[in-house]
Design a protein around this motif. Structure first.
Motif, PDB file in Angstrom:
ATOM      1  N   LEU A  69       5.871 -25.961  11.748  1.00  0.00           N
ATOM      2  CA  LEU A  69       6.089 -24.570  12.140  1.00  0.00           C
ATOM      3  C   LEU A  69       6.133 -23.649  10.923  1.00  0.00           C
ATOM      4  O   LEU A  69       5.578 -22.550  10.953  1.00  0.00           O
ATOM      5  N   ASN A  70       6.774 -24.121   9.866  1.00  0.00           N
ATOM      6  CA  ASN A  70       6.825 -23.297   8.650  1.00  0.00           C
ATOM      7  C   ASN A  70       5.424 -23.035   8.101  1.00  0.00           C
ATOM      8  O   ASN A  70       5.100 -21.931   7.686  1.00  0.00           O
ATOM      9  N   GLU A  71       4.615 -24.081   8.119  1.00  0.00           N
ATOM     10  CA  GLU A  71       3.253 -23.940   7.608  1.00  0.00           C
ATOM     11  C   GLU A  71       2.457 -22.953   8.460  1.00  0.00           C
ATOM     12  O   GLU A  71       1.766 -22.071   7.943  1.00  0.00           O
ATOM     13  N   ALA A  72       2.618 -23.101   9.782  1.00  0.00           N
ATOM     14  CA  ALA A  72       1.898 -22.196  10.688  1.00  0.00           C
ATOM     15  C   ALA A  72       2.346 -20.753  10.481  1.00  0.00           C
ATOM     16  O   ALA A  72       1.542 -19.818  10.535  1.00  0.00           O
ATOM     17  N   PHE A  73       3.631 -20.577  10.218  1.00  0.00           N
ATOM     18  CA  PHE A  73       4.157 -19.234   9.997  1.00  0.00           C
ATOM     19  C   PHE A  73       3.548 -18.622   8.739  1.00  0.00           C
ATOM     20  O   PHE A  73       3.126 -17.456   8.723  1.00  0.00           O
ATOM     21  N   MET A  74       3.480 -19.434   7.694  1.00  0.00           N
ATOM     22  CA  MET A  74       2.924 -18.910   6.436  1.00  0.00           C
ATOM     23  C   MET A  74       1.429 -18.657   6.546  1.00  0.00           C
ATOM     24  O   MET A  74       0.905 -17.764   5.900  1.00  0.00           O
ATOM     25  N   LYS A  76       0.027 -17.602   9.295  1.00  0.00           N
ATOM     26  CA  LYS A  76      -0.086 -16.383  10.077  1.00  0.00           C
ATOM     27  C   LYS A  76       0.286 -15.158   9.248  1.00  0.00           C
ATOM     28  O   LYS A  76      -0.308 -14.096   9.382  1.00  0.00           O
ATOM     29  N   TYR A  77       1.303 -15.333   8.408  1.00  0.00           N
ATOM     30  CA  TYR A  77       1.752 -14.214   7.568  1.00  0.00           C
ATOM     31  C   TYR A  77       1.669 -14.608   6.097  1.00  0.00           C
ATOM     32  O   TYR A  77       2.657 -15.050   5.518  1.00  0.00           O
ATOM     33  N   PRO A  78       0.507 -14.428   5.499  1.00  0.00           N
ATOM     34  CA  PRO A  78       0.333 -14.866   4.093  1.00  0.00           C
ATOM     35  C   PRO A  78       1.243 -14.093   3.136  1.00  0.00           C
ATOM     36  O   PRO A  78       1.467 -14.533   2.016  1.00  0.00           O
ATOM     37  N   ASN A  79       1.768 -12.967   3.607  1.00  0.00           N
ATOM     38  CA  ASN A  79       2.642 -12.174   2.731  1.00  0.00           C
ATOM     39  C   ASN A  79       4.056 -12.763   2.622  1.00  0.00           C
ATOM     40  O   ASN A  79       4.840 -12.339   1.801  1.00  0.00           O
ATOM     41  N   ILE A  80       4.365 -13.736   3.472  1.00  0.00           N
ATOM     42  CA  ILE A  80       5.706 -14.336   3.449  1.00  0.00           C
ATOM     43  C   ILE A  80       5.639 -15.768   2.941  1.00  0.00           C
ATOM     44  O   ILE A  80       4.824 -16.563   3.420  1.00  0.00           O
ATOM     45  N   THR A  81       6.496 -16.108   2.004  1.00  0.00           N
ATOM     46  CA  THR A  81       6.623 -17.482   1.544  1.00  0.00           C
ATOM     47  C   THR A  81       7.975 -17.999   2.007  1.00  0.00           C
ATOM     48  O   THR A  81       8.986 -17.325   1.827  1.00  0.00           O
ATOM     49  N   ILE A  82       7.969 -19.189   2.602  1.00  0.00           N
ATOM     50  CA  ILE A  82       9.249 -19.750   3.059  1.00  0.00           C
ATOM     51  C   ILE A  82       9.768 -20.730   2.026  1.00  0.00           C
ATOM     52  O   ILE A  82       9.054 -21.641   1.595  1.00  0.00           O
ATOM     53  N   GLU A  83      10.994 -20.528   1.619  1.00  0.00           N
ATOM     54  CA  GLU A  83      11.642 -21.490   0.736  1.00  0.00           C
ATOM     55  C   GLU A  83      12.659 -22.227   1.576  1.00  0.00           C
ATOM     56  O   GLU A  83      13.656 -21.655   1.996  1.00  0.00           O
ATOM     57  N   ARG A  84      12.369 -23.501   1.822  1.00  0.00           N
ATOM     58  CA  ARG A  84      13.207 -24.240   2.756  1.00  0.00           C
ATOM     59  C   ARG A  84      14.212 -25.123   2.018  1.00  0.00           C
ATOM     60  O   ARG A  84      13.858 -25.793   1.057  1.00  0.00           O
ATOM     61  N   ASN A  85      15.452 -25.112   2.497  1.00  0.00           N
ATOM     62  CA  ASN A  85      16.485 -25.984   1.952  1.00  0.00           C
ATOM     63  C   ASN A  85      17.045 -26.771   3.121  1.00  0.00           C
ATOM     64  O   ASN A  85      17.678 -26.223   4.006  1.00  0.00           O
ATOM     65  N   SER A  86      16.771 -28.077   3.138  1.00  0.00           N
ATOM     66  CA  SER A  86      17.155 -28.883   4.277  1.00  0.00           C
ATOM     67  C   SER A  86      18.224 -29.889   3.881  1.00  0.00           C
ATOM     68  O   SER A  86      18.043 -30.637   2.931  1.00  0.00           O
ATOM     69  N   GLN A  87      19.337 -29.911   4.606  1.00  0.00           N
ATOM     70  CA  GLN A  87      20.405 -30.861   4.323  1.00  0.00           C
ATOM     71  C   GLN A  87      20.893 -31.457   5.619  1.00  0.00           C
ATOM     72  O   GLN A  87      20.701 -30.879   6.678  1.00  0.00           O
ATOM     73  N   SER A  88      21.577 -32.584   5.525  1.00  0.00           N
ATOM     74  CA  SER A  88      22.104 -33.210   6.735  1.00  0.00           C
ATOM     75  C   SER A  88      23.166 -32.307   7.345  1.00  0.00           C
ATOM     76  O   SER A  88      23.717 -31.435   6.679  1.00  0.00           O
ATOM     77  N   PHE A  89      23.459 -32.533   8.618  1.00  0.00           N
ATOM     78  CA  PHE A  89      24.432 -31.723   9.351  1.00  0.00           C
ATOM     79  C   PHE A  89      25.767 -31.640   8.610  1.00  0.00           C
ATOM     80  O   PHE A  89      26.318 -30.560   8.422  1.00  0.00           O
ATOM     81  N   ASP A 342      15.210  -8.823   4.459  1.00  0.00           N
ATOM     82  CA  ASP A 342      14.455  -8.005   5.407  1.00  0.00           C
ATOM     83  C   ASP A 342      14.699  -8.556   6.812  1.00  0.00           C
ATOM     84  O   ASP A 342      14.168  -9.605   7.185  1.00  0.00           O
ATOM     85  N   MET A 343      15.496  -7.843   7.577  1.00  0.00           N
ATOM     86  CA  MET A 343      15.858  -8.293   8.922  1.00  0.00           C
ATOM     87  C   MET A 343      14.634  -8.547   9.791  1.00  0.00           C
ATOM     88  O   MET A 343      14.581  -9.506  10.554  1.00  0.00           O
ATOM     89  N   ASN A 344      13.638  -7.667   9.688  1.00  0.00           N
ATOM     90  CA  ASN A 344      12.456  -7.803  10.538  1.00  0.00           C
ATOM     91  C   ASN A 344      11.730  -9.115  10.293  1.00  0.00           C
ATOM     92  O   ASN A 344      11.293  -9.793  11.217  1.00  0.00           O
ATOM     93  N   VAL A 345      11.624  -9.478   9.023  1.00  0.00           N
ATOM     94  CA  VAL A 345      10.943 -10.725   8.671  1.00  0.00           C
ATOM     95  C   VAL A 345      11.746 -11.919   9.175  1.00  0.00           C
ATOM     96  O   VAL A 345      11.200 -12.854   9.785  1.00  0.00           O
ATOM     97  N   ALA A 346      13.054 -11.861   8.939  1.00  0.00           N
ATOM     98  CA  ALA A 346      13.909 -12.974   9.363  1.00  0.00           C
ATOM     99  C   ALA A 346      13.857 -13.141  10.885  1.00  0.00           C
ATOM    100  O   ALA A 346      13.747 -14.263  11.393  1.00  0.00           O
ATOM    101  N   ALA A 347      13.908 -12.019  11.615  1.00  0.00           N
ATOM    102  CA  ALA A 347      13.858 -12.096  13.079  1.00  0.00           C
ATOM    103  C   ALA A 347      12.508 -12.618  13.551  1.00  0.00           C
ATOM    104  O   ALA A 347      12.432 -13.424  14.486  1.00  0.00           O
TER     105      ALA A 347
END
Lengths: 445, 309
Positions: A69-74, A76-89, A342-347
C-alpha cells in the motif's frame, strides 16, 4: 565516614537541582498546522514532502500489505515520500508516548484504541480530531458503527462517541475454533445455541477429551474468553458502556455474576485443560493444533497460524446464539498527530490505506478487512474465510462489544488478576464483579 | 587525589620547571582527565536520578500537563495493597537469591576445593554457567521446565506427587518457583566467589587441625568459614541487589501473576510508567526501591565490617 559524607553532599546537590526540575507543567507546545478551513482531498499538488508513519504491522501478511500500500501511495503521489517506522505492538506501546512529545514526532501513528493509549493521546491533545475529513471523504457512511471504536469526546471523558480520531484497516473478533474431524469423531456437530454448547461440554469430558482449552499465564487471554461468555448473559449495550469505561453502567449486576459463575463452573467441572493459569498461550494453541482439546475460544488473529498447522480441518465460528454478542474490534487505528506537517496529506494517506482497493490488498495478504469482509471470504483459506464471514455477521447482524480492558488505563492488570483469582477459585463471582466495579468507578472520579 | 600519570610531563618537555607551574599543569591534567568521566557519569547516572526524584513529586501521565502531588505518590505506595505486596515479594526473593545460594554454595565450594577431584574445571564451569546466559533466555527455558508436562512435574509423577496445576500458575507455588530460578542462577556466582576465597586458605591450617583431631565439620566451621567472610559479604551484597531489582525474570515467567502473587517493585515501575500512564507513581517506586537497596547494602556492609574487628 567518607562515603556517607560524599552521599550527603550528593544529596544536597540533588536537592538544589531538584527545585528547578519537574515535568513540563505547562501544556506541551503543539505545532498545529491543520487549518480546518483548508480541508482538501486532493493532494496531487501538495509540495514535495516526507510523511513519517509509525505502525506495528510487523508480521508476515501485515507487513506485506503495508509495503504494497505504501508503494502504491507513492506511485500515485510522487510528491510524497513515506518514511516508515515499524515496531512490534509492545515496543510501539512503550515508545509512542515519548515519540509524540518529542521534537521529531511522526505524522501518522497507529495507536491502540484503549483509554490507556488513544484516550490519553486525545486528552493531552497529541492527536487530532478527523471529523472534517470524515465528512469530506465520507468515512461515516463507509465505516458505520465501527468508527465508535476510535471515537472520543474532546476531553476523552467519553469513549465510543464524539470525534473520530483514527481509522482501522482490519477487523478482529473472538470466536470458537474447532476441528471438524474431531467433532465428527465424537459424533457431534458445532452447536447452534449456547445451551447446546453447555450440554456438549460434559458429554465431551465423559468421552475423555478436554472440552475447552485456554493458556492464561499472561493474564489477558482469559479476558477474551470471559468476554465471549458475558455476551450470552449481559445486554450488549451494557457491555459496551463497561468496556468503553463510560458512566452509566455497573459491573455488579446479576448478569455479570452469572457470566463469572459460568466461567468458574467450567473450570471447576474440569471442562478446561488442567492448570489454566500456568499454561502458555502459544503452547496451548499449538497443542490444540496437534489435537488436544475440542474447542478453543480465542481471537481471529490466530486464524492464519492455525490454518498453517491444521489446514482445512480447522473452523472458526462466533459463539452460537441469535444475534451473537462477542468481544471484537478493529486493528489499531491510524491517527494523525498534532505535529503532522500537512493534515491533508496525512488524511489522504489514511484514506488510501483504508480504501476499498486497500481492503482487497488486505484480504489478499491474509488479513481480515474491516469493511466488506465477507466479499473476500470465498477466495481465502477456509478458516480465514470463516473469520471474514464471522466478522461481517457480527458487525451487521450481531453485537460487537469492545475489549473489556479498554475501560481504564489499569483495567488490563485489574481484570487479568481478578480472572486468575476467579479461575483458581480464590474468589467468588461476587468478589470478581466487586473488584471490577471498584476499578471502573474509581476511574470515573 | 588522582595520581597524575607520568605522561603529563610530556607537556613540559625540556628543562626542569618550577614547582608551582608543575603543580598547575598537574591540576590541568587532572581536570582534563576527569572531565569526560564526570560528564558521562553526570549525564547518564546523576541527572536521570535527580530527574526521577523530581518526577516522583508530580502526577503525570507522560503526555499532558503535570500536577503537583507532594508526597502523595509515596503514601500511595504504602496504602496500595498491590504496591506494598510487590515490596514484600521483593524481600522474599532476597531469601532465594542471597541466603539460599550461600547456604548451598558454602558446602559446595568447600567440597569442590577440598576434594581435589579430577575435572574440577568442568564442575566449576557447569556451576557458573547460569551466570553467563541472559536471564530472558533462562526464564523462557524455565517456563517450559515448570510447565504441567514439563520435566519437574514428570519426575514428581514418578513418586506420585504430580501437581495438577503448573508451578507458575499456582497462587501458592509461583513465588517460590520464580525465586528458585534465582537460587539456581545465584548459586554459581556465589560458589565461584567462595571457591576463590577458599583457595587462599593455607593447607597447613587444615593439617594442624587434623593433628588436633578436628573433624571435617569442625574444620569448615573454624577455618573455612572465618576465612571467607569477606567473600560472603560480597556475595550478599551482589545477590541482594539482584534480588531486589529483578525485572526480566518476573516479566518473562509470570507477568506478576497469578493474580498479584509474584509482582516485584521493578516490574511495577515498568508497568506504572509505560502501561498505566502514572509516571509519578513509577518514579516514587523507583526512588523507594533505590533507597531500599542502598540501605540494605549499607547495613550488610556495616555489620560485616564490625564483625571483622
Amino acid at each position: 565516614m567518607r562515603t556517607s559524607a560524599k552521599f550527603v553532599g550528593l544529596g544536597a546537590a540533588a536537592l538544589l537541582v531538584l527545585t528547578a526540575c519537574n515535568p513540563s507543567a505547562e501544556d506541551e507546545e503543539t505545532t498545529d498546522n491543520g487549518d480546518a478551513a483548508e480541508v482538501s482531498t486532493d493532494i496531487s499538488d501538495a509540495p514535495e514532502q516526507t510523511l513519517i508513519v509509525w505502525d506495528q504491522e510487523v508480521r508476515g501478511g501485515q507487513n506485506e500489505q503495508m509495503e504494497r500500500l505504501n508503494e502504491a501511495f507513492m506511485d500515485k503521489y510522487p510528491n510524497i515520500t513515506i518514511e516508515r517506522n515499524s515496531q512490534s505492538f509492545d515496543d510501539l506501546q512503550t515508545t509512542l508516548r515519548l515519540a509524540l512529545t518529542g521534537s521529531d514526532a511522526p505524522d501518522v501513528v497507529q495507536a491502540n484504541n484503549s483509554r490507556s493509549m488513544m484516550g490519553q493521546f486525545v486528552s493531552s491533545k497529541q492527536i487530532q480530531c478527523l471529523d472534517d475529513y470524515s465528512e469530506a471523504y465520507g468515512w461515516e457512511d463507509r465505516f458505520g458503527d465501527i468508527l465508535a471504536y476510535s471515537s472520543y469526546s474532546e476531553d476523552a471523558s467519553v469513549f465510543g462517541e464524539g470525534c473520530v480520531y483514527g481509522l482501522p484497516q482490519v477487523g478482529e473478533t473472538v470466536g470458537i475454533y474447532y476441528s471438524e474431524s474431531k467433532l465428527a469423531e465424537l459424533g457431534l456437530e458445532f452447536p447452534e445455541t449456547w445451551e447446546d454448547l453447555e450440554a456438549q461440554l460434559p458429554e465431551i469430558a465423559d468421552a475423555g477429551e478436554v472440552p475447552l482449552v485456554l493458556g492464561n499465564i499472561d493474564k489477558w487471554p482469559a479476558i477474551h474468553v470471559f468476554g465471549a461468555i458475558q455476551g450470552q448473559y449481559t445486554p450488549a449495550e451494557e457491555i459496551r458502556t463497561l468496556g468503553f469505561g463510560n458512566e452509566g453502567a455497573s459491573w455488579e449486576t446479576d448478569e455479570n455474576v452469572a457470566a463469572a459463575a459460568q466461567f468458574q463452573e467450567w473450570v471447576s467441572e474440569g471442562y478446561f485443560n488442567d492448570g489454566v493459569n500456568g499454561a502458555d498461550y502459544d503452547q496451548v494453541w499449538q497443542d490444540f493444533a496437534n489435537g488436544e482439546g475440542v474447542y478453543l475460544i480465542a481471537g481471529s488473529w490466530l486464524a492464519a497460524d492455525l490454518n498453517e498447522a491444521m489446514g482445512d480441518d480447522v473452523r472458526f465460528m462466533l459463539p452460537p446464539s441469535d444475534g451473537p454478542t462477542t468481544t471484537g474490534g478493529t486493528g489499531l487505528p491510524f491517527a494523525i498527530t498534532s505535529a503532522a506537517e500537512d493534515m491533508n496529506v496525512a488524511a489522504a494517506y489514511i484514506h488510501f490505506i483504508t480504501s476499498d482497493e486497500a481492503m482487497a490488498v488486505l484480504a489478499e495478504t491474509g488479513n481480515v478487512p474491516v469493511l466488506n469482509a465477507s466479499d473476500f471470504a470465498g477466495d481465502a483459506d477456509q478458516v480465514v474465510g470463516d473469520v471474514m464471514t464471522a466478522f461481517d455477521t457480527l458487525v451487521s447482524d450481531g453485537n460487537i462489544v469492545p475489549y473489556l480492558d479498554w475501560a481504564t488505563p489499569t483495567m488490563d492488570q485489574v481484570m487479568g488478576d481478578a480472572l486468575q483469582n476467579l479461575i483458581a477459585g480464590n474468589s467468588t463471582p461476587e468478589d470478581f464483579v466487586a473488584t471490577l466495579e471498584a476499578a471502573y468507578t474509581e476511574a470515573q472520579n | 587525589m588522582v595520581a597524575v600519570p607520568g605522561v603529563a610531563g610530556a607537556n613540559g618537555a625540556g628543562p626542569r620547571r618550577k614547582t608551582s607551574s608543575k603543580r598547575r599543569s598537574r591540576a590541568i591534567t587532572t581536570v582534563t582527565l576527569l572531565a569526560l568521566p564526570v560528564l558521562v557519569y553526570g549525564a547518564f547516572i546523576i541527572y536521570p536520578l535527580i530527574r526521577v526524584v523530581g518526577l516522583s513529586f508530580w502526577h503525570w501521565d507522560g503526555l499532558g500537563p503535570a500536577t503537583w502531588a507532594g508526597f502523595e505518590n509515596y503514601t500511595a505506595i504504602y496504602e496500595d495493597d498491590r504496591l506494598r505486596a510487590a515490596f514484600l515479594h521483593g524481600l522474599a526473593l532476597i531469601f532465594f537469591f542471597a541466603i539460599l545460594p550461600i547456604l548451598i554454595g558454602l558446602p559446595l565450594a568447600s567440597m569442590l576445593i577440598r576434594s581435589r577431584a579430577p575435572g574440577l574445571g568442568f564442575f566449576r564451569t557447569v556451576v557458573f554457567l547460569p551466570q553467563v546466559i541472559a536471564m530472558v533466555v533462562l526464564a523462557v527455558a524455565w517456563r517450559d521446565i515448570y510447565a504441567l508436562n514439563g520435566p519437574i512435574n514428570t519426575v514428581l509423577g514418578w513418586f506420585g506427587m504430580r501437581m495438577t496445576e503448573p508451578f507458575l500458575g499456582s497462587f501458592t507455588w509461583a513465588l517460590p518457583a520464580v525465586g528458585f530460578i534465582g537460587t539456581w542462577v545465584s548459586t554459581g556466582l556465589v560458589t565461584v566467589l567462595l571457591m576463590s576465597g577458599m583457595a587462599r586458605i593455607s593447607e597447613s591450617y587444615y593439617e594442624a587441625a587434623t593433628l588436633d583431631g578436628v573433624g571435617p565439620i569442625g574444620k569448615f566451621w573454624y577455618i573455612t568459614l572465618p576465612a571467607v567472610r569477606a567473600e560472603i559479604l560480597v556475595c550478599v551484597t551482589l545477590t541482594t541487589i539482584n534480588a531486589l531489582k529483578t525485572f526480566d525474570l518476573v516479566y518473562m515467567t509470570t507477568s506478576g501473576g497469578p493474580g498479584t502473587s509474584t509482582t516485584v517493585p521493578a516490574y511495577e515501575v515498568y508497568y506504572q510508567a509505560f502501561r498505566a500512564g502514572s509516571v509519578g507513581t513509577a518514579a516514587a517506586l523507583a526512588v523507594v526501591l533505590t533507597l531500599l537497596i542502598f540501605t540494605i547494602n549499607l547495613v550488610v556492609n556495616i555489620v560485616g565490617e564490625r564483625e571483622k574487628k
